[in-house]
Design a protein around this motif. Structure first.
Motif, PDB file in Angstrom:
ATOM      1  N   LEU A   5      31.480   5.399  16.812  1.00 27.39           N
ATOM      2  CA  LEU A   5      30.932   6.773  16.046  1.00 27.39           C
ATOM      3  C   LEU A   5      29.752   6.534  15.139  1.00 27.39           C
ATOM      4  O   LEU A   5      28.639   7.009  15.358  1.00 27.39           O
ATOM      5  N   PHE A   6      29.981   5.376  14.306  1.00 23.19           N
ATOM      6  CA  PHE A   6      28.862   4.911  13.524  1.00 23.19           C
ATOM      7  C   PHE A   6      27.716   4.530  14.334  1.00 23.19           C
ATOM      8  O   PHE A   6      26.512   4.724  13.879  1.00 23.19           O
TER       9      PHE A   6
ATOM     10  N   ARG B  60      32.256  11.126   6.232  1.00 20.23           N
ATOM     11  CA  ARG B  60      34.040  11.599   6.073  1.00 20.23           C
ATOM     12  C   ARG B  60      34.825  10.608   6.627  1.00 20.23           C
ATOM     13  O   ARG B  60      35.589  10.119   6.147  1.00 20.23           O
ATOM     14  N   MET B  61      34.331  10.066   7.930  1.00 19.33           N
ATOM     15  CA  MET B  61      34.991   8.952   8.637  1.00 19.33           C
ATOM     16  C   MET B  61      35.021   7.543   7.856  1.00 19.33           C
ATOM     17  O   MET B  61      35.984   6.874   8.061  1.00 19.33           O
ATOM     18  N   ASN B  62      33.858   7.413   7.367  1.00 14.69           N
ATOM     19  CA  ASN B  62      33.603   5.989   6.558  1.00 14.69           C
ATOM     20  C   ASN B  62      34.892   6.009   5.491  1.00 14.69           C
ATOM     21  O   ASN B  62      35.377   4.980   5.087  1.00 14.69           O
ATOM     22  N   TYR B  63      34.981   7.032   4.848  1.00 15.19           N
ATOM     23  CA  TYR B  63      35.965   7.453   3.731  1.00 15.19           C
ATOM     24  C   TYR B  63      37.407   7.242   4.324  1.00 15.19           C
ATOM     25  O   TYR B  63      38.340   6.626   3.494  1.00 15.19           O
TER      26      TYR B  63
ATOM     27  N   VAL C   8      27.747   4.185   3.130  1.00 16.14           N
ATOM     28  CA  VAL C   8      27.899   5.635   2.249  1.00 16.14           C
ATOM     29  C   VAL C   8      26.291   5.890   2.013  1.00 16.14           C
ATOM     30  O   VAL C   8      25.898   6.968   2.147  1.00 16.14           O
ATOM     31  N   VAL C   9      25.473   4.718   1.487  1.00 18.08           N
ATOM     32  CA  VAL C   9      24.138   5.089   1.389  1.00 18.08           C
ATOM     33  C   VAL C   9      23.393   5.315   2.420  1.00 18.08           C
ATOM     34  O   VAL C   9      22.699   6.357   2.525  1.00 18.08           O
ATOM     35  N   VAL C  10      23.805   4.703   3.485  1.00 18.57           N
ATOM     36  CA  VAL C  10      22.906   5.045   4.772  1.00 18.57           C
ATOM     37  C   VAL C  10      23.171   6.610   5.304  1.00 18.57           C
ATOM     38  O   VAL C  10      21.988   7.269   5.706  1.00 18.57           O
ATOM     39  N   PHE C  11      24.507   6.807   5.526  1.00 17.91           N
ATOM     40  CA  PHE C  11      24.917   8.109   6.008  1.00 17.91           C
ATOM     41  C   PHE C  11      24.264   9.442   5.135  1.00 17.91           C
ATOM     42  O   PHE C  11      23.917  10.349   5.565  1.00 17.91           O
TER      43      PHE C  11
END
Length: 391
Positions: free
Chosen positions: A210-211, A374-377, A273-276
Motif C-alpha cells: 500500500l505504501f 494511519r496504516m503506518n501507525y 510519517v513525514v512523507v505521508f
C-alpha cells in the motif's frame, strides 16, 4: 574482497537496471511519432504505452522469487538477453498488432527492478540496506534517459534504429554484467513458489504494498501525467513541459538514496510519517491552486522530494518483513508500485472529463495518503506487540 564484490555488484546492477528501464520506457517518448507513422488512434497508442507497464509490474512477483532461487547473476543476464528478441522483432515490423505483442514482451524489462533489489540486498548487512537499495533504485533514471535520447534517434535515424540501438545496448550490458558479477551461494534448500508466496499472509507485506502503491505509483503517475497538467492547465509548450517533467523525475530518483539513509538512521516509520503528512499538504495545495502556476509547480517539486524519500524508506523495510523471502516481498511490493502508476492517469482523465478540472484527483491523493499514515501507525503498534510477545 567480499566488500569490493558487493560494491561492484551494486554498481553493475544499477547500470543494468538503468539500461533495462530505458527499454521499458521506449514507447512513451516516441508515442507522437509512432502515432503519425502508423496512423494509430489514441486508444491504440494508449494500449501500446500501457502494455509494458502492466506486464513489467505484475511479472515482478515471480522474477523476484526466481532471483532468490537461481541467483541474480543468472536471472538478470537471462532477462536482458531475452529482451533482445522483442526489440529486434519490433524493429522489423510496421504492423500495429505485432508491435503491441512486442510491447507486451518488452514489459519484461520492468521486472529488473525486483531482480536488482533482491540480488543487491543479499550482499549488504541490514543496517546498510536502506542506503544501498536507494542507490540501486537510481536505475529508475532509465525513464529520463529514454525521454532525452529516443526521440532524437527516431528523428535522426528512423523508427528501426530506436529498437536496433536498444538491442545493441542490451547485448553489451549483458556481457559486462555477466563478466563482472557473481552469485552468492544458494540456500541449502530452495523454497517452492508456493512457499515463497506465503509472505502474502503477512500483514506487513500488504502494508508495504500500500505504501509503495502511493510513493512509487505517485512518482510514475506524475512522471506520465505532469506534461498534460502543464500543457492543459498552464498552456506550456510541449518541450518546456517535457523538460520540467524530466526535472521532477530527476529529483525524485536522486533523492531516493537519502530516504534509505534516513530510514537506516532514524527508522523507516518515522521517515514515512513525514512523507505521508507532506503528501497530504502538497496534494491539497495543488487541489486549491490549479490556476496559479508558481504555487502548483513548486508543490509538484515538493511532492517529488517526498515521493523519492518515501520510495527509499519503504524498501528499507522489505528485508525486515521476511529475510528468507526477500525476492517474494520485493516482487509483490514492486508490483504494487508499478500498478499504482498505471491507474491514476486513467482516473485523472475521467475526473477531468466529468468535472472539467483535476482538483478532485489531488483531494483523493491526499485522502489516500491519510490512509497510509494511519496504516503506518498500525505497523508500529504491530511491531511493539511482536516485541512484547518475544520478551
Amino acid at each position: 574482497m567480499r566488500q569490493n564484490r558487493a560494491v561492484l555488484t551494486l554498481g553493475l546492477s544499477t547500470m543494468a537496471m538503468t539500461a533495462s528501464f530505458v527499454i521499458w520506457s521506449v514507447f512513451s517518448p516516441i508515442a507522437g511519432q509512432l502515432k503519425e507513422l502508423l496512423h494509430l488512434s489514441s486508444i491504440q497508442m494508449s494500449l501500446l504505452i500501457a502494455a509494458p507497464v502492466l506486464l513489467g509490474s505484475i511479472m515482478r512477483i515471480p522474477m523476484g522469487i526466481y532471483t532468490d532461487r537461481f541467483g541474480g547473476r543468472r536471472v538478470f543476464t537471462a532477462t536482458m538477453l531475452f529482451l533482445i528478441v522483442p526489440l529486434l522483432a519490433a524493429a522489423s515490423t510496421q504492423s500495429y498488432w505485432v508491435l503491441l505483442l512486442c510491447a507486451l514482451f518488452i514489459g519484461v524489462a520492468g521486472t529488473t527492478f525486483a531482480i536488482s533489489m533482491t540480488y543487491v540486498s543479499r550482499w549488504f548487512p541490514p543496517e546498510r540496506q536502506g542506503l544501498v537499495l536507494g542507490l540501486a533504485g537510481i536505475g529508475n533514471l532509465g525513464g529520463a534517459v529514454a525521454s532525452y535520447t529516443l526521440p532524437f534517434i527516431f528523428n535522426s535515424y528512423g523508427f528501426q534504429w530506436v529498437f536496433w540501438s536498444l538491442a545493441i545496448l542490451m547485448a553489451c550490458v549483458s556481457v559486462i554484467f555477466w563478466a563482472g558479477t557473481t552469485d552468492l551461494p544458494a540456500p541449502a534448500k530452495a523454497k517452492t513458489f508456493k512457499q515463497s508466496m506465503a509472505v502474502m499472509q503477512d500483514q506487513a507485506t500488504w502494508y508495504l504494498s500500500l505504501f509503495y502503491f502511493l510513493t512509487f505509483g505517485g512518482f510514475v503517475a506524475f512522471g506520465a501525467y505532469l506534461p498534460t497538467f502543464l500543457t492543459d492547465m498552464f498552456h506550456l509548450p510541449a518541450t518546456d513541459a517535457g523538460i520540467k517533467t524530466a526535472g521532477f523525475v530527476l529529483i525524485a530518483t536522486l533523492i531516493r538514496p537519502l530516504g534509505g539513509y534516513w530510514a537506516d538512521r532514524f527508522g523507516s516509520r518515522k521517515v514515512l510519517v513525514v512523507v505521508f503528512t507532506g503528501i497530504v499538504v502538497t496534494s491539497l495545495v495543488m487541489a486549491v491552486f490549479t490556476s496559479h502556476f508558481s504555487v502548483f509547480f513548486t508543490s509538484c517539486y515538493a511532492a517529488a522530494i517526498l515521493l523519492g524519500l518515501g520510495n527509499g524508506a519503504v524498501f528499507k523495510m522489505v528485508p525486515e518483513v521476511s529475510a528468507s523471502n526477500i525476492g517474494a516481498v520485493t516482487g509483490i511490493v514492486g508490483a504494487a508500485g508499478g500498478v499504482g502508476g498505471f491507474f491514476p492517469p486513467i482516473l485523472l482523465g475521467m475526473i477531468k472529463d466529468l468535472t472539467g478540472a483535476y482538483s478532485l484527483g489531488f483531494v483523493l491523493l491526499a485522502l489516500f495518503a491519510c490512509v497510509c499514515l494511519r496504516m503506518n501507525y498500525s505497523t508500529k503498534r504491530m511491531e511493539l506487540r511482536n516485541q512484547e510477545a518475544a520478551a
